[in-house]
Design a protein around this motif. Structure first.
Motif, short mmCIF file in Angstrom:
data_model
loop_
_atom_site.label_atom_id
_atom_site.label_comp_id
_atom_site.label_asym_id
_atom_site.label_seq_id
_atom_site.Cartn_x
_atom_site.Cartn_y
_atom_site.Cartn_z
N GLN A 48 24.46 38.12 64.03
CA GLN A 48 25.24 39.27 64.48
C GLN A 48 24.49 40.57 64.26
OE1 GLN A 48 28.27 39.06 66.21
NE2 GLN A 48 27.66 41.15 66.62
N ARG B 248 29.64 43.61 54.34
CA ARG B 248 31.08 43.68 54.12
C ARG B 248 31.75 42.41 54.63
NH1 ARG B 248 32.03 48.55 56.11
NH2 ARG B 248 32.38 47.80 58.19
N ASN B 249 31.31 41.92 55.81
CA ASN B 249 31.87 40.70 56.38
C ASN B 249 31.46 39.46 55.60
OD1 ASN B 249 33.17 42.14 58.37
ND2 ASN B 249 31.53 41.83 59.87
N GLU B 250 30.40 39.57 54.84
CA GLU B 250 29.88 38.44 54.06
C GLU B 250 30.77 38.19 52.84
OE1 GLU B 250 26.90 35.46 53.76
OE2 GLU B 250 27.43 36.79 55.37
N GLN C 80 28.04 46.63 57.67
CA GLN C 80 29.10 45.81 58.27
C GLN C 80 28.86 44.33 57.98
OE1 GLN C 80 29.13 45.70 62.53
NE2 GLN C 80 31.24 44.96 62.62
N ALA C 81 27.63 43.86 58.13
CA ALA C 81 27.30 42.45 57.88
C ALA C 81 27.57 42.09 56.43
CB ALA C 81 25.86 42.17 58.25
N ARG D 190 25.83 35.80 60.03
CA ARG D 190 25.83 37.27 59.86
C ARG D 190 24.48 37.85 60.30
NH1 ARG D 190 30.52 37.44 60.39
NH2 ARG D 190 31.92 36.92 58.72
#
Length: 188
Positions: free
Chosen positions: A140, A185-187, A182-183, A137
């Motif tokens: 990204q 949330r994706n985590e 976003q990072a 993450r």
């Protein structure tokens, strides 16, 4: 009066200064000779072709930028200050910034390739630790900020009379917050 001995280093340094002050398009044999104060003959002896000389200038630009960024970062806030140092570079050295951004990169066929060639391999680890997210993450997030900073820095370097640095830094922070959200949330 003895003749001045022209060295390859003098030629590359003169070409770098021309590029720095006027852009790579002004790196021409006549301009280099004028800068050094010699005829074009010694320049031709070092420049079998201009592409080789331009590559030497690009290497010098890359070295300059590495030193510039290192000297302008805050080690206690590495991630933010690195992005800001690139924006400052775009303001203070617009020709060098454009050369750095726009030079041909060989062997790049994906954004991951670009990230691997341009980013310090330990940066994602530092970001991951600082933000308590995975290294993947963090990579990204870093890639997103690299792309954004390159874009906004390029805009900044080509505008006249120029966008204020406060506006640029604010916009950079807005992008960071969105990419971080976003990072995170994706985590989950």
């Amino acid at each position: 009066m003895p003749k001045q001995r022209i060295t390859k280093e003098m030629v590359v340094d003169a070409a770098f200064e021309i590029a720095r002050n006027s852009g790579m398009e002004q790196v021409m044999v006549k301009n280099i000779a004028d800068k050094i104060g010699c005829s074009v003959q010694p320049i031709y002896s070092y420049c079998k072709n201009m592409n080789g000389l331009r590559q030497d200038v690009i290497e010098q630009v890359n070295h300059f930028i590495q030193e510039y960024v290192v000297s302008h970062i805050n080690k206690d806030d590495l991630f933010h200050s690195t992005g800001k140092s690139y924006i400052r570079l775009a303001q203070e050295e617009p020709h060098l910034f454009r050369i750095f951004i726009l030079h041909q990169r060989v062997g790049i066929s994906s954004l991951n390739d670009l990230y691997q060639s341009e980013a310090n391999p330990h940066t994602a680890e530092v970001i991951a630790k600082e933000l308590n997210i995975s290294v993947e993450r963090a990579k990204q997030l870093h890639l997103n900020m690299l792309i954004y900073t390159i874009g906004i820095g390029t805009i900044f370097s080509v505008t006249t009379p120029g966008i204020s640095t406060d506006e640029i830094y604010t916009q950079q922070e807005v992008a960071y917050e969105a990419f971080l959200k976003q990072a995170l949330r994706n985590e989950e």
